[in-house]
Each structure stands twice: as C-alpha cells, then as structure tokens.
Scaffold this motif. Sequence first.
Motif, PDB file in Angstrom:
ATOM      1  N   TYR A   2      13.593  41.653  16.970  1.00 26.83           N
ATOM      2  CA  TYR A   2      13.618  43.107  16.958  1.00 26.83           C
ATOM      3  C   TYR A   2      14.904  43.580  16.279  1.00 26.83           C
ATOM      4  O   TYR A   2      16.012  43.344  16.774  1.00 26.83           O
ATOM      5  N   LYS A   3      14.738  44.272  15.133  1.00 29.35           N
ATOM      6  CA  LYS A   3      15.886  44.777  14.377  1.00 29.35           C
ATOM      7  C   LYS A   3      16.257  46.172  14.872  1.00 29.35           C
ATOM      8  O   LYS A   3      15.405  46.938  15.335  1.00 29.35           O
ATOM      9  N   SER A   4      17.519  46.523  14.743  1.00 25.75           N
ATOM     10  CA  SER A   4      17.971  47.852  15.173  1.00 25.75           C
ATOM     11  C   SER A   4      17.548  48.934  14.187  1.00 25.75           C
ATOM     12  O   SER A   4      17.481  50.109  14.542  1.00 25.75           O
ATOM     13  N   ASP A   5      17.253  48.544  12.946  1.00 27.80           N
ATOM     14  CA  ASP A   5      16.846  49.503  11.913  1.00 27.80           C
ATOM     15  C   ASP A   5      15.850  48.813  10.999  1.00 27.80           C
ATOM     16  O   ASP A   5      16.071  47.674  10.574  1.00 27.80           O
ATOM     17  N   ALA A   6      14.753  49.504  10.685  1.00 28.41           N
ATOM     18  CA  ALA A   6      13.707  48.912   9.863  1.00 28.41           C
ATOM     19  C   ALA A   6      14.183  48.567   8.463  1.00 28.41           C
ATOM     20  O   ALA A   6      13.589  47.725   7.784  1.00 28.41           O
ATOM     21  N   ARG A   7      15.263  49.196   8.018  1.00 27.55           N
ATOM     22  CA  ARG A   7      15.742  48.948   6.657  1.00 27.55           C
ATOM     23  C   ARG A   7      16.465  47.618   6.524  1.00 27.55           C
ATOM     24  O   ARG A   7      16.621  47.097   5.422  1.00 27.55           O
ATOM     25  N   ASP A  64       4.942  46.949  13.219  1.00 23.67           N
ATOM     26  CA  ASP A  64       6.171  47.690  13.462  1.00 23.67           C
ATOM     27  C   ASP A  64       7.227  47.188  12.469  1.00 23.67           C
ATOM     28  O   ASP A  64       7.592  46.007  12.487  1.00 23.67           O
ATOM     29  N   PRO A  65       7.742  48.025  11.575  1.00 25.43           N
ATOM     30  CA  PRO A  65       8.701  47.569  10.556  1.00 25.43           C
ATOM     31  C   PRO A  65      10.009  47.044  11.136  1.00 25.43           C
ATOM     32  O   PRO A  65      10.782  46.397  10.423  1.00 25.43           O
ATOM     33  N   LYS A  66      10.257  47.330  12.414  1.00 25.40           N
ATOM     34  CA  LYS A  66      11.473  46.828  13.044  1.00 25.40           C
ATOM     35  C   LYS A  66      11.308  45.422  13.608  1.00 25.40           C
ATOM     36  O   LYS A  66      12.293  44.819  14.074  1.00 25.40           O
ATOM     37  N   VAL A  67      10.079  44.880  13.568  1.00 22.27           N
ATOM     38  CA  VAL A  67       9.792  43.597  14.210  1.00 22.27           C
ATOM     39  C   VAL A  67       9.387  42.566  13.168  1.00 22.27           C
ATOM     40  O   VAL A  67       8.594  42.852  12.266  1.00 22.27           O
ATOM     41  N   VAL A  68       9.956  41.378  13.289  1.00 26.89           N
ATOM     42  CA  VAL A  68       9.619  40.250  12.424  1.00 26.89           C
ATOM     43  C   VAL A  68       9.300  39.050  13.319  1.00 26.89           C
ATOM     44  O   VAL A  68       9.975  38.845  14.344  1.00 26.89           O
ATOM     45  N   ARG A  69       8.273  38.283  12.940  1.00 28.48           N
ATOM     46  CA  ARG A  69       7.960  37.064  13.688  1.00 28.48           C
ATOM     47  C   ARG A  69       8.467  35.853  12.908  1.00 28.48           C
ATOM     48  O   ARG A  69       8.212  35.734  11.712  1.00 28.48           O
ATOM     49  N   ARG A  91      15.281  27.021  19.554  1.00 32.76           N
ATOM     50  CA  ARG A  91      16.032  27.838  20.506  1.00 32.76           C
ATOM     51  C   ARG A  91      17.462  28.053  20.011  1.00 32.76           C
ATOM     52  O   ARG A  91      18.020  29.141  20.156  1.00 32.76           O
ATOM     53  N   ARG A  92      18.072  27.027  19.421  1.00 35.13           N
ATOM     54  CA  ARG A  92      19.443  27.152  18.943  1.00 35.13           C
ATOM     55  C   ARG A  92      19.535  28.176  17.807  1.00 35.13           C
ATOM     56  O   ARG A  92      20.480  28.963  17.738  1.00 35.13           O
ATOM     57  N   ALA A  93      18.524  28.189  16.919  1.00 36.89           N
ATOM     58  CA  ALA A  93      18.524  29.168  15.825  1.00 36.89           C
ATOM     59  C   ALA A  93      18.383  30.578  16.371  1.00 36.89           C
ATOM     60  O   ALA A  93      19.025  31.519  15.870  1.00 36.89           O
ATOM     61  N   VAL A  94      17.572  30.745  17.394  1.00 36.26           N
ATOM     62  CA  VAL A  94      17.381  32.060  17.999  1.00 36.26           C
ATOM     63  C   VAL A  94      18.671  32.555  18.637  1.00 36.26           C
ATOM     64  O   VAL A  94      19.025  33.742  18.551  1.00 36.26           O
ATOM     65  N   GLU A  95      19.392  31.647  19.279  1.00 34.30           N
ATOM     66  CA  GLU A  95      20.674  32.039  19.876  1.00 34.30           C
ATOM     67  C   GLU A  95      21.639  32.531  18.808  1.00 34.30           C
ATOM     68  O   GLU A  95      22.389  33.490  19.023  1.00 34.30           O
ATOM     69  N   ALA A  96      21.622  31.883  17.636  1.00 40.01           N
ATOM     70  CA  ALA A  96      22.497  32.310  16.545  1.00 40.01           C
ATOM     71  C   ALA A  96      22.075  33.668  16.002  1.00 40.01           C
ATOM     72  O   ALA A  96      22.920  34.546  15.761  1.00 40.01           O
ATOM     73  N   MET A  97      20.779  33.889  15.817  1.00 43.95           N
ATOM     74  CA  MET A  97      20.295  35.179  15.303  1.00 43.95           C
ATOM     75  C   MET A  97      20.598  36.313  16.270  1.00 43.95           C
ATOM     76  O   MET A  97      20.845  37.446  15.856  1.00 43.95           O
ATOM     77  N   SER A  98      20.560  36.015  17.562  1.00 41.73           N
ATOM     78  CA  SER A  98      20.812  37.052  18.565  1.00 41.73           C
ATOM     79  C   SER A  98      22.223  37.615  18.463  1.00 41.73           C
ATOM     80  O   SER A  98      22.491  38.719  18.955  1.00 41.73           O
ATOM     81  N   GLU A  99      23.126  36.859  17.840  1.00 38.13           N
ATOM     82  CA  GLU A  99      24.515  37.312  17.699  1.00 38.13           C
ATOM     83  C   GLU A  99      24.712  38.240  16.507  1.00 38.13           C
ATOM     84  O   GLU A  99      25.759  38.857  16.375  1.00 38.13           O
ATOM     85  N   TRP A 100      23.722  38.317  15.611  1.00 33.90           N
ATOM     86  CA  TRP A 100      23.864  39.192  14.442  1.00 33.90           C
ATOM     87  C   TRP A 100      23.875  40.651  14.905  1.00 33.90           C
ATOM     88  O   TRP A 100      23.050  41.063  15.743  1.00 33.90           O
ATOM     89  N   PRO A 101      24.767  41.477  14.368  1.00 33.08           N
ATOM     90  CA  PRO A 101      24.933  42.848  14.882  1.00 33.08           C
ATOM     91  C   PRO A 101      23.716  43.741  14.660  1.00 33.08           C
ATOM     92  O   PRO A 101      23.554  44.730  15.385  1.00 33.08           O
ATOM     93  N   TRP A 102      22.854  43.431  13.683  1.00 28.03           N
ATOM     94  CA  TRP A 102      21.704  44.285  13.423  1.00 28.03           C
ATOM     95  C   TRP A 102      20.443  43.838  14.160  1.00 28.03           C
ATOM     96  O   TRP A 102      19.373  44.358  13.945  1.00 28.03           O
ATOM     97  N   ILE A 103      20.599  42.861  15.051  1.00 28.44           N
ATOM     98  CA  ILE A 103      19.469  42.377  15.844  1.00 28.44           C
ATOM     99  C   ILE A 103      19.604  42.912  17.272  1.00 28.44           C
ATOM    100  O   ILE A 103      20.615  42.667  17.946  1.00 28.44           O
ATOM    101  N   ASP A 104      18.600  43.641  17.714  1.00 29.80           N
ATOM    102  CA  ASP A 104      18.616  44.157  19.085  1.00 29.80           C
ATOM    103  C   ASP A 104      18.349  43.045  20.094  1.00 29.80           C
ATOM    104  O   ASP A 104      19.077  42.872  21.072  1.00 29.80           O
TER     105      ASP A 104
END
Length: 313
Positions: free
Chosen positions: A109-114, A135-140, A145-158
């Motif tokens: 889930y992205k904080s902004d669709a852009r 939903d343009p804010k959502v990507v599958r 699990r380790r990659a997801v933990e890293a992505m969760s730290e990105w500031p534009w990821i809710d």
Amino acid sequence: LLVGDYLFVSKLHYGTRLPLTLGVPFTSWYLPGVEFPYTRLPGFADVERGDAIVFNYPPEEKPVDRKMHYIKRVIGLPGETIEVRDKVVHVNGEPLPLGEGMQQFWYVYKSDARYRLPGSRLRELGVSDVRSMQDPKVVRVLATRRAVEAMSEWPWIDRVEPYVARDEAYSALMYPTGRGYTPDNYGPVTVPKKGLTVVLTSENWPVYEPVINRYEGHTTQRVGDTVFRIDGEPAETYTFAQDYYFAMGDNRDNSEDSRFWGFVPMDHIVGKALFTYFSWDGESHLPRFGRIFHPIQGDEVFREEAPLDPATP
C-alpha cells in the motif's frame, strides 16, 4: 530452485528404497504387472520438518516408483495437525511463520498513487511478479518476508500485508474437496501416522478414505452417512500401516502440494535433496555457474523463527 537446476538427491539419508518394479535403468520402460513388496534399507536420518524431499507424485495412477518425481518441503510430520489460517501455517495450533527464502504474494500500500516502486531496488531484494491492482495505491508483489521488511521501511510505503485468497472456486480443487478450503485458509487435517488408530466418521472419511484405498491397498465403501466398509467388512476404526507427511512448496502461491492432493506416503519418498550439481539457464543458453554445488536449504529455514529456550541467556 530454478527451472534448469539438476539436483543431487541422497537416497541414503532415509534408507535406500529397493525397486518396486522390474524395468530398464535410465528409461521409462518397465514390465507391467510385475511388482515387488515395498522394502527400505536402514538409513541414518529421519524425515524432519523443513527437509526438501524428492518423492513420487502420489495421485498418479502408476506403480509407485514409476510415478513422476516431485520436490517439496516437509511441513507436517506423522500424527501432527496442520491448519493454514490467513496464509500462516499452524502445526498443532502453533504458528510456523514463513521461513527464510520462502516467498508469497503481498499487497503493498503506497501513500500516494503517483509513487512507483523502484525496479532496481526490487531486483536487489529479489522481488518479482509486480502487478498493479484496481486501486492505484496498491501493488501486488511476490517476495520473501525479508524483502517485505525492507520495503516496509521505505517512506512512501504505508504498509505491506499478505495477499489472502478467498475465492470459493478453490474449494473444488483442494484436498478434500467441497469444504470451502483455499490455499490460504485450509484444514485442520491430521496427518496419518503408522500405528495411529482413528475412529471413522462422516467428517474424516473424505480425508482418510483415499489413503486407505490408494496407498494402503484396501477396498473402501461408504454406505449412508455413518456406515463404512473396508475390504467388504464393516469398519468403525482404521489403523494406518505407514507414516505420511504434509508437504508444501516454498513459493506458497504457485505450488501444487498437499493442500491440493493430500499426504505423501513414506513408501513414495525417494530421498533428501542436498544440492544442485548443475544449472542451465534456458533463456540465455548458458550455465548458471553460481548455482553449481549450491546447497539446498534444509530444516534451518525455520530456525530463526523458533522461540528461544527460556534458559538461554
């Protein structure tokens, strides 16, 4: 494992299984109608949770040692109760989180669709199969699990959440059929164990009847809701003659495994996969030199998730 990997499989770990049919080595030719009793020589290891095992594909209608070879990871041992709740496997009621290197689908889930997920960083994390949703804010994404933990730290990821399949159409594909199971919400089912006696009921008959008939060699019949016959005789209980295992793939959302066709009988197990001795990339038509003699992870994939011993400082 990748397409093009050639595996070294140890038949010694669990004991070498003697031939069950008479045929020509290294060919598919065998003499129909000639079958030998199942015999396995002593091994030096038991099948353990986390082992990557090679086995003959159980549902195939051929003599056991002539069935197609499959490779999956052992998740459930004989006598254990397996259940999947919202994608998390539970063994005897205790969660067994996604192990090291295993991957599944997640919703990002992205904080902004852009915002767009950077392809180079995704490749560094081993993330593949990135798909846009309505939903343009959502990507599958397909990720560990380790990659997801890293992505969760990105500031534009809710947030990042597991993708959970809820399609009722899965019910007809699962084992057993017609119970509303999906790959992500499955069971509970108890894995048969040698010497285990079960009381036969209308609830567990669809689970165990294929085992009794297909793998233990008995004729089975159901008369009404509560009357069962084995080899023509009324039966209220049944005692299993061998051990069975519940196997799943490491790519949980792209794996035809025990959730779809049932248990792996011990007499179908060929051996333990240890390493890739060669790997060929069909797209580039070159060997993958980095995968030659690459070890196949065993039960250690779950170790970092295991609870600490209370006595451990």
